[in-house]
Scaffold this active site. Structure first.
Site, PDB file in Angstrom:
ATOM      1  N   THR A 110       0.838  -1.300  -0.010  1.00 15.66           N
ATOM      2  CA  THR A 110      -0.154  -0.083  -0.061  1.00 15.66           C
ATOM      3  C   THR A 110       0.733   1.453  -0.062  1.00 15.66           C
ATOM      4  O   THR A 110       0.279   2.478  -0.568  1.00 15.66           O
ATOM      5  CB  THR A 110      -0.843  -0.001   1.148  1.00 15.66           C
ATOM      6  OG1 THR A 110      -2.042  -1.043   1.386  1.00 15.66           O
ATOM      7  CG2 THR A 110      -1.665   1.332   1.110  1.00 15.66           C
ATOM      8  N   ASP A 181       1.317  -6.389  -4.372  1.00 19.71           N
ATOM      9  CA  ASP A 181       0.595  -6.331  -3.159  1.00 19.71           C
ATOM     10  C   ASP A 181       1.083  -7.818  -2.494  1.00 19.71           C
ATOM     11  O   ASP A 181       1.447  -8.990  -3.181  1.00 19.71           O
ATOM     12  CB  ASP A 181      -0.927  -6.662  -3.704  1.00 19.71           C
ATOM     13  CG  ASP A 181      -1.763  -6.490  -2.549  1.00 19.71           C
ATOM     14  OD1 ASP A 181      -1.708  -7.323  -1.497  1.00 19.71           O
ATOM     15  OD2 ASP A 181      -2.692  -5.883  -2.454  1.00 19.71           O
ATOM     16  N   SER A 182       1.290  -7.411  -1.290  1.00 20.26           N
ATOM     17  CA  SER A 182       1.836  -8.691  -0.740  1.00 20.26           C
ATOM     18  C   SER A 182       1.014  -9.932  -0.472  1.00 20.26           C
ATOM     19  O   SER A 182       1.632 -10.951  -0.432  1.00 20.26           O
ATOM     20  CB  SER A 182       2.346  -8.275   0.769  1.00 20.26           C
ATOM     21  OG  SER A 182       1.186  -8.195   1.765  1.00 20.26           O
ATOM     22  N   SER A 183       0.024  -9.874  -0.787  1.00 21.45           N
ATOM     23  CA  SER A 183      -1.041 -11.044  -0.925  1.00 21.45           C
ATOM     24  C   SER A 183      -0.415 -11.971  -2.204  1.00 21.45           C
ATOM     25  O   SER A 183      -0.624 -13.025  -2.259  1.00 21.45           O
ATOM     26  CB  SER A 183      -2.437 -10.775  -1.093  1.00 21.45           C
ATOM     27  OG  SER A 183      -2.661 -10.086  -0.045  1.00 21.45           O
ATOM     28  N   THR A 213       1.532  -4.826   4.036  1.00 22.89           N
ATOM     29  CA  THR A 213       1.230  -5.387   5.171  1.00 22.89           C
ATOM     30  C   THR A 213       0.676  -6.855   5.498  1.00 22.89           C
ATOM     31  O   THR A 213       0.797  -7.585   6.453  1.00 22.89           O
ATOM     32  CB  THR A 213       0.383  -4.359   5.972  1.00 22.89           C
ATOM     33  OG1 THR A 213      -0.680  -4.303   5.510  1.00 22.89           O
ATOM     34  CG2 THR A 213       1.126  -3.009   6.227  1.00 22.89           C
ATOM     35  N   ASP A 214      -0.083  -7.282   4.260  1.00 22.26           N
ATOM     36  CA  ASP A 214      -0.971  -8.555   4.540  1.00 22.26           C
ATOM     37  C   ASP A 214      -0.034  -9.736   4.800  1.00 22.26           C
ATOM     38  O   ASP A 214      -0.477 -10.451   5.522  1.00 22.26           O
ATOM     39  CB  ASP A 214      -1.533  -9.010   3.257  1.00 22.26           C
ATOM     40  CG  ASP A 214      -2.806  -7.888   3.118  1.00 22.26           C
ATOM     41  OD1 ASP A 214      -3.170  -7.059   4.019  1.00 22.26           O
ATOM     42  OD2 ASP A 214      -3.642  -7.743   1.975  1.00 22.26           O
TER      43      ASP A 214
END
Ligand SMILES: NC(=O)C[C@H](N)C(=O)O
Length: 686
Positions: A110, A181-183, A213-214
């Site tokens: 993010t 995106d860390s996902s 952050t995920d």
């Protein structure tokens, strides 16, 4: 040609790479043809400013050892890359002691996201790097201009001076392609980060990873294991609100992480988020909304970020071997996370434990419990562990750990499931992947390593690293000479030895001894570990200390010996042990008399026996000439009178008033004691 997903094109990119003070260097283009290198008057090297290149703001490290510089060119949005290979790696650290160098590895998340045409947040290549130079609290352009002159636009970024910190942080950003995106991140991304750190390890004081952050806690945990014998600070951070937005938490997280990475030697993989710097493998993402999104439930933060930045050096987990930094990149993917729930079906468990599964983190209820009335599950787990699958028991609870206090928990141990203690599931899973990737370890070693604290990830009560305290404090006090360290050790070791004694930890005492701790050393109260051990009544530790030469004669600031401590605890076995070792009563006989009489007046049978075992004369009078027998008779303690007689005390001693114990018994009209004493004094009348 490359376009951003929102349709606009960024005319800028990359290149303030830290190719600093490298003695000899060749650059090669995409076709591996040699090009000339750039060198500035400050002893730093970076790409030569070119009319074509509008900005040079990042770099990518490739697996083949080359560094790839990608640039966009003014006017035509064309993207070009050049590759550079360091022919000889010198020490690329800054020679300026007022500066420190931090490499920022920007993986996505993010922090650098923008809204796309569908109004959802997604990573935006180059946007972060482009904007950083515009934020006055993240880049000091005046300093950069002075230092780098015309090349300032391509030079590393400069964090403005921070009051109270010694060094100005100079940082370079490496942006990953693609940004994620860390996902969307996987084991391969962890490996990439680890390898990039390895490649630039010698060039920077610290490393900062910008991350979504995920899955940040998974990455932090994995890296903590993969980076072996880490000696520099590695911090992972991100944000909940993009850095481009007014209310962003990204700037604060980023800035604090830069300050710590550049100014503090914390050789751990840490997570900086909100007001805390935490050990990475202890963290969990606890909120999808809050800015304080991470927590370290079972261990306190290493540093707290408030008006001042307070590092607790005692909490730093340092590698205890004299080995070089290395990276272990073989991680086994055949691991899984199975959360037990009421009425879970056997089919689910069976399917989960099927090949190629090699390691499972079993998330159990409470303190590590499963339904012990489900024989089907238990048999399945037993069968799996006997097939060589490592099953690690971790709690589903937000804090605390596995503690086999229930039958529903101990049943797991019986089927070969090992304890994950208070590990987070993120730590347990990534550790399992790391441990299973160690081909050289037999299964038994892998299991042992899972239960051992190797990076501060668990509290098992088995391993401690307090001996690093001397080093940590020495650093914080800026003590470095051998003499100062010795003095510090002399101050700190007694505290550490005493802590080990309190924990009853012989192994730890052994370790401290091997690190040069003097087990006989005294603390500020001149108390030795032996006195502490006697105080808490740990027979085994007393024996251990005696066998290791700790003196029974040592006296503390109040002149008390170990024997006195044992007497105060009425620990008869320890008293006997100390006596075997040559201990004896000390202090004035008058004081001893007072103590004996005080005990006798209160009928403290056990205390008088303690004194007797310690070699005290139970006939010792107090300053008024009264003996314990006088007091026992006066206060009517019949059993004590019998005990004293049995131990051959003087029967007819008189006090300053000329009164004997019998006189006291008669004055108090205690007929039973009168009879006992009379018979003893006049045996012929019996
Ligand atoms: N705050 C964030 O960074 C969440 C984002 N989905 C990520 O993990 O990349």
């Amino acid at each position: 040609m490359m376009e951003c997903s929102n349709g606009t094109c960024n005319v800028q990119v990359l290149l303030h790479i830290p190719i600093m003070q490298s003695d000899s260097e060749a650059t090669v283009n995409e076709n591996n043809n040699v090009e000339s290198d750039g060198k500035d008057g400050f002893g730093l090297k970076y790409d030569r400013p070119s009319d074509e290149v509008s900005k040079c703001e990042s770099v990518k490290y490739r697996k083949d050892g080359l560094t790839q510089f990608t640039s966009k060119f003014n006017g035509n949005n064309e993207r070009r890359s050049s590759l550079r290979r360091n022919v000889s790696k010198g020490n690329l650290m800054s020679s300026d002691h007022t500066e420190s160098k931090v490499l920022v590895i920007y993986t996505g998340g993010t922090i650098g996201m923008m809204r796309n045409e569908n109004n959802v947040l997604c990573p935006m290549p180059n946007a972060l790097i482009k904007n950083l130079r515009k934020y006055p609290n993240m880049h000091d352009d005046n300093y950069a201009q002075k230092k780098y002159g015309a090349a300032a636009n391509m030079a590393p970024l400069v964090l403005p001076n921070v009051v109270g910190e010694n060094r100005r942080v100079i940082y370079s950003v490496t942006e990953y392609d693609p940004l994620l995106d860390s996902s969307n991140m996987s084991i391969n991304d962890w490996i990439r980060i680890a390898e990039d750190i390895k490649q630039s390890y010698e060039f920077f004081d610290g490393f900062l990873i910008l991350h979504g952050t995920d899955t940040l806690s998974y990455t932090a945990s994995a890296l903590s294991f993969m980076l072996e014998n880490l000696g520099k600070t590695v911090i992972i951070t991100g944000s909940q609100i993009p850095i481009f937005e007014t209310r962003t938490d990204g700037k604060d997280n980023f800035t604090a992480a830069l300050i710590v990475a550049g100014n503090y030697v914390i050789p751990e993989v840490c997570v900086m988020f909100g007001t805390k710097l935490m050990r990475g493998n202890r963290t969990v993402k606890v909120s999808a909304n809050c800015l304080d999104a991470f927590n370290s439930p079972n261990t306190p933060p290493i540093a707290k970020i408030g008006i001042s930045l307070n590092v607790d050096y005692r909490l730093i987990f340092r590698p205890c071997t004299v080995s070089k930094f290395s990276v272990h990149v073989k991680l086994d993917e055949n691991v899984g996370l199975l959360r037990i729930f009421p009425s879970i079906s056997l089919a689910t468990i069976k399917a989960f434990l099927n090949p190629p599964m090699l390691g499972v983190v079993l998330q159990t209820f409470g303190a590590g419990n499963i339904p012990s009335n489900r024989e089907d599950i238990i048999n399945e787990l037993r069968a799996a562990t006997s097939r060589g699958i490592i099953i690690v028991n971790c709690t589903q609870c937000a804090s605390g750990g596995v503690n086999e206090i229930y039958e529903t928990g101990s049943v797991l141990r019986e089927c070969g499931v090992i304890s994950g203690f208070d590990m987070t599931v993120e730590a347990a899973l990534t550790k399992l992947s790391y441990v299973l990737g160690k081909d050289e370890w037999p299964l038994e070693t892998k299991k042992q390593m899972m239960e051992q604290n190797i990076r501060g990830e668990l509290t098992s009560g088995k391993t401690t690293h307090d001996f690093d305290l001397v080093d940590a404090v020495a650093r914080s006090l800026q003590l470095s000479s051998p003499h100062q360290l010795l003095q510090l050790g002399a101050t700190l070791f007694p505290a550490m030895v005493n802590a080990a004694v309190l924990q009853g930890d012989k192994e730890k005492l052994d370790t401290l001894k091997s690190y040069g701790a003097d087990l006989s050393a005294m603390n500020y109260d001149n108390r030795t570990a032996l006195q502490i051990a006697c105080c808490i009544g740990n027979y085994e530790i007393v024996k251990y200390l005696l066998l290791n030469g700790v003196s029974v004669h040592s006296r503390d600031r109040n002149d008390r010996t170990a024997l006195m401590e044992a007497i105060s605890k009425d620990d008869h076995e320890i008293i006997k042990l100390l006596m075997k070792c040559g201990s004896h009563m000390t202090g004035s006989s008058r004081l001893l008399g007072e103590h004996l009489c005080a005990a006798a007046s209160r009928g403290l049978h056990k205390r008088l026996e303690s004194y007797r075992l310690a070699g005290a004369d139970l006939s010792q009078p107090d300053p008024s000439g009264r003996t314990p027998l006088h007091l026992a008779a006066l206060h009517g303690h019949t059993e004590l009178v019998k005990y004293l007689i049995k131990n051959h005390v003087e029967l007819d001693d008189v006090d300053l008033l000329g009164l004997s114990p019998l006189d006291y018994a008669m004055k108090t009209k205690n007929e039973e004691i009168v009879k006992i004493l009379s018979e003893k004094l006049n045996p012929s009348k019996e």
